[in-house]
Motif scaffolding. Structure first.
Motif, PDB file in Angstrom:
ATOM      1  N   VAL A 190       5.601   9.131  -5.081  1.00  7.15           N
ATOM      2  CA  VAL A 190       6.513   8.027  -4.759  1.00  7.15           C
ATOM      3  C   VAL A 190       6.051   6.736  -5.438  1.00  7.15           C
ATOM      4  O   VAL A 190       6.852   6.007  -6.043  1.00  7.15           O
ATOM      5  CB  VAL A 190       6.597   7.836  -3.228  1.00  7.15           C
ATOM      6  N   ILE A 194       8.154   4.553  -8.188  1.00  6.60           N
ATOM      7  CA  ILE A 194       8.466   3.127  -8.047  1.00  6.60           C
ATOM      8  C   ILE A 194       7.972   2.359  -9.270  1.00  6.60           C
ATOM      9  O   ILE A 194       8.691   1.562  -9.864  1.00  6.60           O
ATOM     10  CB  ILE A 194       7.816   2.549  -6.767  1.00  6.60           C
ATOM     11  N   VAL A 199      12.433  -1.257 -10.261  1.00 12.50           N
ATOM     12  CA  VAL A 199      11.674  -2.070  -9.307  1.00 12.50           C
ATOM     13  C   VAL A 199      10.246  -2.296  -9.817  1.00 12.50           C
ATOM     14  O   VAL A 199       9.717  -3.404  -9.738  1.00 12.50           O
ATOM     15  CB  VAL A 199      11.657  -1.406  -7.910  1.00 12.50           C
ATOM     16  N   LEU A 203       8.270  -5.802 -10.415  1.00 12.12           N
ATOM     17  CA  LEU A 203       6.980  -6.161  -9.806  1.00 12.12           C
ATOM     18  C   LEU A 203       6.061  -6.793 -10.854  1.00 12.12           C
ATOM     19  O   LEU A 203       5.474  -7.861 -10.630  1.00 12.12           O
ATOM     20  CB  LEU A 203       6.274  -4.933  -9.219  1.00 12.12           C
ATOM     21  N   THR A 223      11.803  -9.530  -3.464  1.00 10.93           N
ATOM     22  CA  THR A 223      10.973  -8.458  -4.017  1.00 10.93           C
ATOM     23  C   THR A 223       9.540  -8.561  -3.506  1.00 10.93           C
ATOM     24  O   THR A 223       8.921  -7.565  -3.139  1.00 10.93           O
ATOM     25  CB  THR A 223      10.989  -8.511  -5.554  1.00 10.93           C
ATOM     26  N   ILE A 226       9.443  -7.388   0.199  1.00  7.95           N
ATOM     27  CA  ILE A 226       9.611  -5.939   0.368  1.00  7.95           C
ATOM     28  C   ILE A 226       8.401  -5.204  -0.195  1.00  7.95           C
ATOM     29  O   ILE A 226       7.957  -4.197   0.369  1.00  7.95           O
ATOM     30  CB  ILE A 226      10.925  -5.456  -0.285  1.00  7.95           C
ATOM     31  N   THR A 227       7.840  -5.713  -1.301  1.00  7.37           N
ATOM     32  CA  THR A 227       6.631  -5.075  -1.839  1.00  7.37           C
ATOM     33  C   THR A 227       5.518  -5.107  -0.804  1.00  7.37           C
ATOM     34  O   THR A 227       4.791  -4.130  -0.619  1.00  7.37           O
ATOM     35  CB  THR A 227       6.165  -5.801  -3.107  1.00  7.37           C
ATOM     36  N   VAL A 230       6.393  -2.375   1.707  1.00 11.44           N
ATOM     37  CA  VAL A 230       6.211  -1.008   1.206  1.00 11.44           C
ATOM     38  C   VAL A 230       4.729  -0.693   1.052  1.00 11.44           C
ATOM     39  O   VAL A 230       4.245   0.378   1.441  1.00 11.44           O
ATOM     40  CB  VAL A 230       6.948  -0.822  -0.143  1.00 11.44           C
TER      41      VAL A 230
END
Lengths: 371, 253
Positions: A190, A194, A199, A203, A223, A226-227, A230
Motif C-alpha cells: 500500500v 501511494i 498522491v 507529497l 494533503t 491526511i498524510t 494515513v
C-alpha cells in the motif's frame, strides 16, 4: 535510463533472496527468535508509515511511538473489553490512529521543521502518562493482558490471546509469523502504491516546493493533514501487531525511545525509499536483540555508545540511508557499464552548462532592453 | 473578447507600492507580453493572478470568474498555469514526474484510490503517456527518468514549461522563460511557444527581458514601470513610445 528506476537484475536477485530468507527464517530459528522477528516487523510497518510523513512529505514527527502505542491499546481494549475477534481490531486500530493522527497533525498546518518536531516530541513524552492516568480503561502502569472470553474458555491463563496453527507441522509461532508477515507486506505494498501515485508525487512536491505544489493545483493543507492521518494509521497497524504478538501492553513499551527508534529505522534504512524503513528496522533489531546480548558483559553499558557511533558513521558515509546508498551504487555501475550512449549524453549536458554560464556572463545589463 | 481582465490592482509591501492601480485585458488566444524595467511589478502581478499575493485593491476576472475569491490551489483547476523566474520544480522527483505533477489538476484520486493502485492504473498510464508526449514536444524525452536536480538551468526552464503545459491550461503565464538560455535555445523556445499555444488555443501572458523574443512573439505588449502601466499596444507602437524609452533609458538630460 529507464532501467535505472525499474527493477534491475541485481535488485531482482536481492528481492528473490529476501523472499526465500523470509520464508525459511521461522523454520530455522528458535521460537523466541521468531517472536523477535515479529517485533521487528511491527517496527518496520510503523517506520514505513512514519516515512510517508517524514521522508516523503517532509514533516518531522518524533511522536510516532505514541501512535504505535495508541494502536496497541486500541487492540488490547477491543479484544479484552469489547470481545472483538482479533484481526478486525487491526483495522479498528488503523482507523483510530488515523483520527488521532489528523488531530496531532493540525498544528502542522501552521508550523513545520523543528517546531513541529517539538510538538510531536511532547506527544511522545505525554503518552505513557496519559495511559497511566486513564487506568480504568488501560490498566494503568500495570498494563493490560489481552484475554478473550469469546475465543478462549477456561481460567484467565487459558483465555490469553494465542495463535493456534490450523496447519499440521506449522508451530503456533511460525503460523503467527506468517500472518504478521502477510500484514506487513500488505502495508508496504500500500505504501509503495501511494508513493508511486499521483498522491505520492504531491507529497514530494509539498516537501520540496510548496509553491510549485500549490500552483499545480495541490491542496497543500489538506494533503498534509491526511498524510499525517494515513502515516499515523499505518503506525497504528504496527502497534496493533505488537499487542497481538506480545499478548499484553504496558505503558513502558511506548516511551520516547520507541519514537526515536522509529526515526532511526527510517533514516538508517533510507528516508523516502519504500523499503528503507523495513531494512532500518531489521538492522536496528538485529543489533539490539542479536548482537548486543552477545557482547562481553563489560561492553553491555556501552551499547548505546556503539549504536550512536554506528549512526554517526552512517550519516557520514551514506547520508541517504542504506537503500539510498545502494541506489547510487547501482546507478554508478550501470552508467559505467552502459558507456557509449550514456557518455554522450553526459558530455552533452556539460556542454550546455558551459554555454549557460557563458550566456549569463554576457547578459549582465539588468534592464536588458534591446530594441 | 478578453479572457483575463485585470482592473485597478494594487499591492503594497509595507510602504512599497509594488502595484499601483494596474489595469489591462488579455484577449482569448492572444500572446500578451508584460515588459518593464526590474522592479516594475511584473512578477508581482503573476503572483496576484496565481493567488500567492493578496492585492489591496482591484479585481482580476478570468473567463467570467472572480479570481480573488478562488483559493490558490484551485487556480490550476480553472485552467491557469505558470512558470517561475527562479524555477519552482520538485528536486526530489524525476523530470517525467515533475511534468506529471503538472497534470495534478486534471487528474483524480485521493489516498484511498491511490493506495489500492488499480483504480488509478488507467489514469496513471494516460498521464504518463501525455507527459512523455509533452517531453518529446519540448525535446527532453531522453531525460525523462533523470532526477531533476543537477540539470542545467536552461533545461530546467523547459521542464517547467512542460509542467505548466501538462495541466492543459487556457492561460499560460511565463515568467522570463528565455533567461539563462542560449541564443539558439531562445529562438527554439519562441517557436515552441508560438506553435504549441496556437495548436492548443492557449492564451499566453509573457514576462520577458529578451526583447527580440517579445517583439517577434507577442500580439500585444503592456509596458509597466513602478507598478503602473505606462504604455500598451502592438510591439511596433510600444517600441516608439517616448514614455517607454525614458522608462528604460532614463529621461534625456
Amino acid at each position: 535510463m529507464k532501467s535505472l528506476r525499474g527493477v534491475g537484475p541485481v535488485q531482482s536477485v536481492l528481492w528473490a533472496i529476501a523472499l526465500v530468507v523470509l520464508i525459511v527464517l521461522p523454520f530455522t530459528s528458535a521460537p523466541f527468535r521468531v517472536e523477535q522477528y515479529i517485533t521487528w516487523m511491527t517496527i518496520a510497518v510503523a517506520a514505513g508509515g512514519l516515512n510517508l510523513l517524514t521522508g516523503y512529505n517532509g514533516q518531522i514527527s518524533v511522536g510516532h511511538g505514541a501512535l504505535y502505542g495508541t494502536g496497541a491499546y486500541t487492540v488490547a481494549i477491543l479484544v479484552t473489553d469489547a470481545e472483538w475477534p482479533l484481526l478486525p481490531t487491526v483495522i479498528a486500530a488503523a482507523v483510530v490512529c488515523f483520527m488521532v493522527g489528523v488531530i496531532i497533525g493540525l498544528p502542522a498546518l501552521r508550523i513545520k521543521g523543528l517546531y513541529l518536531a517539538l510538538v510531536t516530541l511532547a506527544v511522545a513524552t505525554l503518552f505513557p502518562l496519559v495511559i497511566e492516568q486513564f487506568s480504568d480503561l488501560t490498566g494503568g502502569s500495570g498494563g493490560l493482558t489481552l484475554t478473550s472470553e469469546q475465543l478462549y474458555r477456561g481460567s484467565i491463563r487459558d483465555r490469553r490471546v494465542k495463535w493456534e496453527s490450523p496447519i499440521d507441522g506449522l508451530a503456533s509461532d511460525q503460523w503467527k509469523y506468517f500472518i504478521f508477515l502477510g500484514i506487513s507486506i500488505v502495508c508496504f505494498v500500500v505504501i509503495a502504491a501511494i508513493v508511486k501515485s499521483r498522491v505520492g508525487r504531491s507529497l514530494v512536491a509539498i516537501r520540496d516546493n510548496e509553491t510549485a505544489a500549490e500552483v499545480s493545483g495541490i491542496n497543500v493543507s489538506r494533503t498534509k493533514i491526511i498524510t499525517f492521518g494515513v502515516s499515523a494509521g499505518i503506525a497504528g497497524i504496527g502497534g496493533a501487531m505488537f499487542a497481538l504478538n506480545k499478548g499484553q501492553v504496558n505503558p513502558t513499551s511506548f516511551t520516547l525511545t520507541l519514537s526515536i527508534y522509529l526515526l532511526v529505522a527510517v533514516v538508517l534504512g533510507g528516508a523516502s525509499t519504500v523499503i528503507g524503513p523495513a531494512i532500518g528496522a531489521v538492522i536496528y533489531g538485529v543489533f539490539i536483540d542479536v548482537i548486543a546480548p552477545e557482547l562481553p558483559e563489560t561492553l553491555e553499558s556501552a551499547t548505546p555508545l556503539i549504536l550512536g557511533t554506528l549512526l554517526v558513521a552512517q550519516m557520514l558515509m551514506a547520508p541517504s540511508g542504506i537503500v539510498g546508498w545502494f541506489h547510487d551504487l547501482t546507478e554508478k555501475v550501470s552508467r559505467r557499464r552502459q558507456g557509449g550512449g550514456k557518455q554522450d549524453k553526459n558530455v552533452d549536458v556539460t556542454v550546455t552548462t558551459h554555454e549557460v554560464v557563458a550566456e549569463t556572463d554576457l547578459e549582465t545589463d539588468p534592464g536588458g532592453f534591446h530594441p | 473578447m478578453p479572457i483575463l481582465e485585470v482592473d485597478d490592482i494594487g499591492v503594497r509591501f509595507g510602504g512599497v507600492r509594488a502595484l499601483d492601480g494596474l489595469s489591462f485585458d488579455v484577449d482569448k488566444g492572444q500572446i500578451c507580453a508584460l515588459i518593464g524595467p526590474n522592479g516594475a511589478g511584473k512578477t508581482t502581478l503573476f503572483n496576484v493572478v496565481s493567488r500567492l499575493y493578496k492585492p489591496t485593491t482591484g479585481t482580476v476576472v478570468f473567463d467570467g470568474t472572480d479570481l480573488l475569491s478562488v483559493p490558490a490551489d484551485q487556480i490550476a483547476d480553472l485552467g491557469i498555469a505558470r512558470t517561475f523566474q527562479n524555477l519552482a520544480l520538485v528536486q526530489g522527483l524525476s523530470v517525467l514526474d515533475n511534468v506529471k505533477v503538472g497534470s495534478h489538476a486534471r487528474s483524480h484520486g485521493g489516498f484511498w484510490s491511490c493506495a489500492l493502485y488499480f483504480p488509478q492504473r488507467a489514469e496513471e498510464k494516460r498521464i504518463t503517456a501525455e507527459a512523455m508526449e509533452m517531453l518529446e514536444r519540448i525535446g527532453l524525452a531522453d531525460l525523462a527518468d533523470h532526477p531533476c536536480s543537477a540539470l542545467p538551468f536552461g533545461t530546467l526552464k523547459r521542464i517547467e514549461l512542460a509542467r505548466a503545459l501538462a495541466s492543459e491550461p487556457r492561460l499560460l503565464m511565463l515568467d522570463e522563460p528565455a533567461s539563462g538560455l542560449t541564443h539558439q535555445e531562445v529562438d527554439e523556445l519562441g517557436d515552441l511557444i508560438r506553435t504549441t499555444t496556437a495548436d492548443l488555443g492557449i492564451t499566453v501572458l509573457l514576462v520577458e527581458h529578451h526583447m527580440a523574443m517579445v517583439m517577434s512573439l507577442s500580439e500585444k505588449v503592456v509596458v509597466m514601470d513602478l507598478g503602473s502601466k505606462i504604455a500598451e499596444g502592438t510591439p511596433a507602437e510600444v517600441r516608439d513610445d517616448p514614455m517607454v524609452i525614458s522608462a528604460y533609458l532614463g529621461a534625456p538630460a
